[in-house]
Scaffold this active site. Structure first.
Site, mmCIF file in Angstrom:
data_model
loop_
_atom_site.group_PDB
_atom_site.id
_atom_site.type_symbol
_atom_site.label_atom_id
_atom_site.label_comp_id
_atom_site.label_asym_id
_atom_site.label_seq_id
_atom_site.Cartn_x
_atom_site.Cartn_y
_atom_site.Cartn_z
ATOM 1 N N ASP A 8 0.823 -1.129 -0.323
ATOM 2 C CA ASP A 8 -0.094 -0.003 0.129
ATOM 3 C C ASP A 8 0.675 1.132 -0.009
ATOM 4 O OD1 ASP A 8 -1.467 -2.257 0.862
ATOM 5 O OD2 ASP A 8 -2.956 -0.959 1.796
ATOM 6 N N HIS A 68 -10.254 0.991 0.653
ATOM 7 C CA HIS A 68 -10.243 2.446 0.484
ATOM 8 C C HIS A 68 -10.524 2.943 -0.914
ATOM 9 C CE1 HIS A 68 -9.225 3.957 4.382
ATOM 10 N NE2 HIS A 68 -8.035 2.901 4.530
ATOM 11 N N HIS A 158 -6.204 -8.504 -0.282
ATOM 12 C CA HIS A 158 -6.496 -7.429 0.831
ATOM 13 C C HIS A 158 -7.354 -7.961 1.783
ATOM 14 C CE1 HIS A 158 -5.725 -3.192 1.123
ATOM 15 N NE2 HIS A 158 -6.812 -2.976 1.804
ATOM 16 N N HIS A 183 -3.369 -4.374 3.324
ATOM 17 C CA HIS A 183 -4.501 -4.068 3.910
ATOM 18 C C HIS A 183 -3.841 -3.625 5.806
ATOM 19 C CE1 HIS A 183 -8.198 -2.758 5.739
ATOM 20 N NE2 HIS A 183 -8.193 -3.495 6.690
HETATM 21 FE FE LIG Z 1 -3.977 0.372 3.026
HETATM 22 FE FE LIG Z 2 -7.080 -1.426 3.081
#
Ligand SMILES: [Fe+2]
Ligand SMILES: [Fe+2]
Length: 266
Positions: A8, A68, A158, A183
């Site tokens: 991420d 997200h 995720h 995640h």
């Molecule tokens: Fe994230």
């Molecule tokens: Fe996430």
């Protein structure tokens, strides 16, 4: 072939880390392909077409996402038009965008040879996460479909719970080249290759400021835990690291040969 998966990307510090470090990583590892999770790349929340463009320009071939995904309304444009942009597969039928795609990779080392196909799949867990369709059932079907076109498959799962991530990857052992989790933003140290030839890492970690709580300034997060009152979580600044994993895959069988965790300071 050798690919790098980047955990991420959080905000501008994360994007800068990719820009700064990717050329060196490409050279050092002889990378053929780069995948990055971009769900937090716009100021920590979601992604826009402009920011996706920035990440692609830095040398990333495919962007995956997660919970997200919807934080910026401009994401609709990416979901509608960008072939290199994936959202979790297990949103309900009719949701815009795609959970998997196949890409052609022209390896710089093997000039003159025909390109290799790689399938990338993005799915999201359901334990301590927003409710979605069952990723296990959908992934089984999707992997079967993708394998008719290529044996080289990379999966970004995720998810929050380690049990769900390991079970999901064990289910796909021997059918995909690698399952790497995202995640939690915390890199795990359990990289391994399962008996069927699937490389696995529970979580790749995150690319961004690590003098933080998962990429955000420490004080507001602390205040939220102390008071229960909502706070603005700004992206932190210091100790920026690129987190991810390099996976080497046998072109003919699609099985993983090696998996190496990456944690690289800017
Ligand atoms: Fe994230
Ligand atoms: Fe996430």
């Amino acid at each position: 072939m050798k690919l790098l998966f980047i955990g991420d990307i959080v905000g501008q510090p994360g994007r800068n880390a990719v820009k700064t470090l990717l050329p060196g990583l490409r050279e050092r590892h002889g990378l053929d392909f780069v995948i990055a999770n971009g769900e937090n790349s716009a100021g920590g929340n979601g992604i826009t077409p402009r920011i996706a463009g920035e990440i692609f320009s830095a040398g990333v071939d495919v962007i995956t996402t997660g919970d997200h995904l919807w934080d910026q309304k401009e994401v609709m444009e990416l979901l509608a038009n960008e072939k290199r942009f994936l959202r979790p597969l297990n949103y309900p039928p009719g949701t815009p965008g795609q959970g998997s795609a196949i890409f052609e990779v022209q390896r710089p080392k093997s000039k003159g040879q025909s390109p290799i196909s790689i399938a990338v799949l993005n799915a999201q867990g359901r334990t301590f996460m927003p409710p979605l369709e069952n990723p296990f059932l959908l992934a089984l079907d999707e992997v079967k479909r993708l394998r008719q076109q290529t044996k080289i498959l990379f999966v970004d799962f995720h998810a929050e719970a380690t049990s769900e991530k390991i079970a999901f990857a064990r289910m796909l052992d021997g059918q995909v080249s690698a399952v790497v989790g995202t995640h939690t933003h915390v890199q795990t140290a359990d990289e391994q290759i399962f008996p069927g030839g699937t490389a696995y890492l529970t979580d790749a970690g995150f690319t961004g400021p690590h003098e933080s709580v998962l990429g955000r300034e420490i004080e507001p997060v602390l205040k939220r835990f102390l008071t229960g009152m909502p706070q603005r979580f700004e992206v932190a600044k210091d100790r920026v690291l690129l987190h991810g994993a390099v996976v080497e895959i046998d072109d003919a069988s699609g099985k993983a040969l090696t998996i190496l965790r990456v944690s690289e300071p800017v």
